[in-house]
Design an enzyme around this catalytic site. Structure first.
Site, PDB file in Angstrom:
ATOM      1  N   ARG A  36      22.623  -8.710 -11.708  1.00  0.00           N
ATOM      2  CA  ARG A  36      23.545  -7.927 -11.892  1.00  0.00           C
ATOM      3  C   ARG A  36      23.244  -6.450 -11.360  1.00  0.00           C
ATOM      4  O   ARG A  36      21.823  -6.131 -11.599  1.00  0.00           O
ATOM      5  CB  ARG A  36      24.125  -7.870 -13.085  1.00  0.00           C
ATOM      6  CG  ARG A  36      24.789  -9.343 -13.387  1.00  0.00           C
ATOM      7  CD  ARG A  36      25.585  -9.397 -14.818  1.00  0.00           C
ATOM      8  NE  ARG A  36      26.674 -10.336 -14.707  1.00  0.00           N
ATOM      9  CZ  ARG A  36      26.365 -11.736 -14.997  1.00  0.00           C
ATOM     10  NH1 ARG A  36      25.191 -12.260 -15.046  1.00  0.00           N
ATOM     11  NH2 ARG A  36      27.710 -12.727 -14.938  1.00  0.00           N
TER      12      ARG A  36
ATOM     13  N   GLU B  56      24.014 -15.846  -7.013  1.00  0.00           N
ATOM     14  CA  GLU B  56      25.383 -15.538  -7.562  1.00  0.00           C
ATOM     15  C   GLU B  56      25.587 -14.024  -7.559  1.00  0.00           C
ATOM     16  O   GLU B  56      24.625 -13.307  -8.128  1.00  0.00           O
ATOM     17  CB  GLU B  56      25.700 -16.340  -8.750  1.00  0.00           C
ATOM     18  CG  GLU B  56      25.505 -17.573  -8.647  1.00  0.00           C
ATOM     19  CD  GLU B  56      26.172 -18.347 -10.093  1.00  0.00           C
ATOM     20  OE1 GLU B  56      26.337 -19.630  -9.937  1.00  0.00           O
ATOM     21  OE2 GLU B  56      25.865 -17.715 -10.938  1.00  0.00           O
TER      22      GLU B  56
ATOM     23  N   HIS C  78      29.634 -23.071 -15.784  1.00  0.00           N
ATOM     24  CA  HIS C  78      30.107 -22.176 -16.818  1.00  0.00           C
ATOM     25  C   HIS C  78      30.258 -23.241 -18.042  1.00  0.00           C
ATOM     26  O   HIS C  78      31.374 -23.828 -18.017  1.00  0.00           O
ATOM     27  CB  HIS C  78      31.054 -20.976 -16.704  1.00  0.00           C
ATOM     28  CG  HIS C  78      31.015 -19.965 -17.476  1.00  0.00           C
ATOM     29  ND1 HIS C  78      30.484 -18.707 -17.188  1.00  0.00           N
ATOM     30  CD2 HIS C  78      31.517 -19.545 -18.786  1.00  0.00           C
ATOM     31  CE1 HIS C  78      30.617 -17.772 -18.232  1.00  0.00           C
ATOM     32  NE2 HIS C  78      31.155 -18.294 -19.102  1.00  0.00           N
ATOM     33  N   ASP C  79      29.428 -22.723 -19.094  1.00  0.00           N
ATOM     34  CA  ASP C  79      29.685 -23.567 -20.483  1.00  0.00           C
ATOM     35  C   ASP C  79      29.296 -25.177 -20.124  1.00  0.00           C
ATOM     36  O   ASP C  79      29.903 -25.732 -21.173  1.00  0.00           O
ATOM     37  CB  ASP C  79      30.847 -23.115 -20.865  1.00  0.00           C
ATOM     38  CG  ASP C  79      30.696 -21.802 -21.752  1.00  0.00           C
ATOM     39  OD1 ASP C  79      29.626 -21.234 -21.731  1.00  0.00           O
ATOM     40  OD2 ASP C  79      32.071 -21.378 -22.137  1.00  0.00           O
TER      41      ASP C  79
ATOM     42  N   HIS D  26      21.455 -14.901 -10.810  1.00  0.00           N
ATOM     43  CA  HIS D  26      22.818 -14.099 -10.856  1.00  0.00           C
ATOM     44  C   HIS D  26      22.261 -12.658 -11.165  1.00  0.00           C
ATOM     45  O   HIS D  26      22.614 -12.194 -12.532  1.00  0.00           O
ATOM     46  CB  HIS D  26      23.780 -14.840 -11.851  1.00  0.00           C
ATOM     47  CG  HIS D  26      24.998 -13.955 -11.826  1.00  0.00           C
ATOM     48  ND1 HIS D  26      26.375 -14.610 -12.011  1.00  0.00           N
ATOM     49  CD2 HIS D  26      25.531 -12.685 -11.193  1.00  0.00           C
ATOM     50  CE1 HIS D  26      27.350 -13.892 -11.478  1.00  0.00           C
ATOM     51  NE2 HIS D  26      26.908 -12.708 -11.334  1.00  0.00           N
TER      52      HIS D  26
END
Length: 241
Positions: A49, A74, A194-195, A47
């Site tokens: 950024r 992502e 996620h988590d 991912h």
């Protein structure tokens, strides 16, 4: 509940974070990606950024020759990200509505309000043979909106489930199960992330019909500090059976 054949995609952002904290190339991101696949993981997720605080855009390009399983990139589909994905041509692109200063992903798309934008971006990726997935909250209207964009898959944002599960509330899974049932009816593939962790992944997998892929990074890398990377990858694979 339907028996799943769910793939494990390991998010290696945390490896890049550790590397970047000292400069140089330790740990070696490419070697970790190769090893994770050798240990049995069926995919690699990154991912990047805009500030490149962990994964760098050049990492995405370098990984292309290393990832022979599913390669999932992502990110927020701004111009630089779109150009990167079109250059690398991964197996899958997952669209995430991150703010520039977001510490981590913290919300799914409003697939109704952003439907035209998402549709245009997805068409461009499809023209280049790249499978698409949209990061969404477990809200039925958002699942229906995702279908209208033409996406191949959705990725269920699982932070709320993980939080409730940690409190002992198993009913936190219910919106996710309902969303998965609707997605199946609409012909959308289902990913999640996620988590998710060794504590909650088996329960989640057992309650999401036809879950295709989970993307796990923070928990998996953290657990590996105690248990070893090869061991943890195989523990996830056992729980996903």
């Amino acid at each position: 509940m339907t028996q799943n054949h769910c793939k494990l995609s390991v998010n290696i952002n945390k490896i890049a974070t550790l590397r970047n904290s000292r400069g140089g190339n330790v740990p070696d991101l490419l070697k970790v990606a190769a090893d994770v696949q050798k240990f049995g993981a069926q995919g690699i997720t990154i991912h990047p950024r805009p500030d490149e605080r962990h994964i760098r855009y050049q990492d995405a390009r370098d990984l292309k020759s290393i990832v022979y399983t599913e390669y999932n990139i992502e990110g927020n589909p701004e111009k630089d990200f779109v150009d990167l994905v079109l250059d690398v041509k991964p197996t899958q692109v997952t669209l995430v509505p991150d703010a520039v200063d977001a510490l981590t992903s913290n919300a799914g798309w409003d697939t109704v309000a952003h439907q035209d934008f998402l549709k245009e971006v997805i068409q461009e990726f499809h023209r280049n043979g790249i499978r698409t997935s949209i990061f969404v909250d477990p809200v039925l209207a958002m699942i229906e909106g995702a279908k209208a964009t033409g996406t191949d898959r959705i990725e269920l944002y699982t932070e709320a489930f993980a939080h409730e599960y940690g409190l002992g509330n198993r009913n936190g899974i219910l919106p996710y199960t309902a969303s998965a049932v609707l997605a199946n009816e609409l012909g959308l593939g289902i990913n999640a992330g996620h988590d998710l962790s060794l504590d909650n992944i088996q329960f989640f997998n057992q309650n999401i019909p036809n879950l295709k892929e989970v993307s796990i990074g923070h928990a998996l890398i953290s657990e590996s500090l105690y248990l070893g990377l090869e061991n943890v990858v195989n523990m996830y694979l056992q729980k996903l059976k």
